[in-house]
Design a protein around this motif. Sequence first.
Motif, mmCIF file in Angstrom:
data_model
loop_
_atom_site.group_PDB
_atom_site.id
_atom_site.type_symbol
_atom_site.label_atom_id
_atom_site.label_comp_id
_atom_site.label_asym_id
_atom_site.label_seq_id
_atom_site.Cartn_x
_atom_site.Cartn_y
_atom_site.Cartn_z
ATOM 1 N N LYS A 84 -36.208 -70.180 12.440
ATOM 2 C CA LYS A 84 -35.459 -71.381 12.835
ATOM 3 C C LYS A 84 -34.019 -71.043 13.215
ATOM 4 O O LYS A 84 -33.453 -71.656 14.120
ATOM 5 N N GLU A 85 -33.436 -70.080 12.517
ATOM 6 C CA GLU A 85 -32.042 -69.710 12.783
ATOM 7 C C GLU A 85 -31.894 -68.847 14.029
ATOM 8 O O GLU A 85 -30.860 -68.874 14.688
ATOM 9 N N ASN A 86 -32.915 -68.070 14.356
ATOM 10 C CA ASN A 86 -32.853 -67.182 15.514
ATOM 11 C C ASN A 86 -33.643 -67.824 16.647
ATOM 12 O O ASN A 86 -34.862 -67.809 16.647
ATOM 13 N N LYS A 87 -32.975 -68.359 17.594
ATOM 14 C CA LYS A 87 -33.610 -69.149 18.656
ATOM 15 C C LYS A 87 -34.429 -68.328 19.652
ATOM 16 O O LYS A 87 -35.074 -68.880 20.527
ATOM 17 N N SER A 88 -34.449 -67.005 19.510
ATOM 18 C CA SER A 88 -35.194 -66.161 20.451
ATOM 19 C C SER A 88 -36.703 -66.216 20.235
ATOM 20 O O SER A 88 -37.468 -65.819 21.103
ATOM 21 N N GLY A 89 -37.125 -66.689 19.060
ATOM 22 C CA GLY A 89 -38.543 -66.657 18.729
ATOM 23 C C GLY A 89 -38.940 -65.397 17.984
ATOM 24 O O GLY A 89 -40.066 -65.280 17.510
ATOM 25 N N PHE A 90 -38.008 -64.440 17.906
ATOM 26 C CA PHE A 90 -38.236 -63.229 17.126
ATOM 27 C C PHE A 90 -37.467 -63.346 15.815
ATOM 28 O O PHE A 90 -36.600 -64.203 15.662
ATOM 29 N N LEU A 91 -37.762 -62.471 14.892
ATOM 30 C CA LEU A 91 -37.110 -62.548 13.588
ATOM 31 C C LEU A 91 -35.654 -62.101 13.620
ATOM 32 O O LEU A 91 -34.811 -62.666 12.924
ATOM 33 N N VAL A 92 -35.369 -61.080 14.413
ATOM 34 C CA VAL A 92 -34.019 -60.508 14.455
ATOM 35 C C VAL A 92 -33.640 -60.245 15.909
ATOM 36 O O VAL A 92 -34.410 -59.625 16.648
ATOM 37 N N GLY A 93 -32.488 -60.705 16.305
ATOM 38 C CA GLY A 93 -32.009 -60.423 17.651
ATOM 39 C C GLY A 93 -32.813 -61.131 18.724
ATOM 40 O O GLY A 93 -33.492 -62.124 18.466
#
Length: 144
Positions: free
Chosen positions: A78-87
């Motif tokens: 939810k915090e990472n808008k890329s759809g990935f977990l990090v970056g």
Amino acid sequence: LAGKSPLEEAIVDSLADQYADYRVEIKPWWRTVIGESEGDVVSLKRHDYLSFLLEQLKIDVVLPARDKFLGFITKFLKENKSGFLVGDSVTWVDVLISEHCATMVESFIPEFLDGYPEVKNHIEKVRAIPNLKKWIETRPKTKF
């Protein structure tokens, strides 16, 4: 696939540590499923007790561990808008977690992702990466 900066690498590693902790929590269920534990699948089949035991382990062990772990993962998604977990690109921990969750749904607990739409979307995104998609479609079919 480790992250694009030292901070991202550290976050990826911390997510992998969370996954490792979750795997320890579900170990009693897992060992029973694969036949490693005392009272394993082979001996339990003789007593028609396997289904009951696995259902109890699912309720008492797997689902609480899942809720804790996927709740944590959902916060990252939810915090990472890329759809990935990090970056903004896939990391090895995206692949690790998405494949574990997909295997749980496909081979063991079909309702494993119920209530976790962000994780479902994450799996779809990771599995849509062309090279991963091709491998998933052509790899040998196994339960694990």
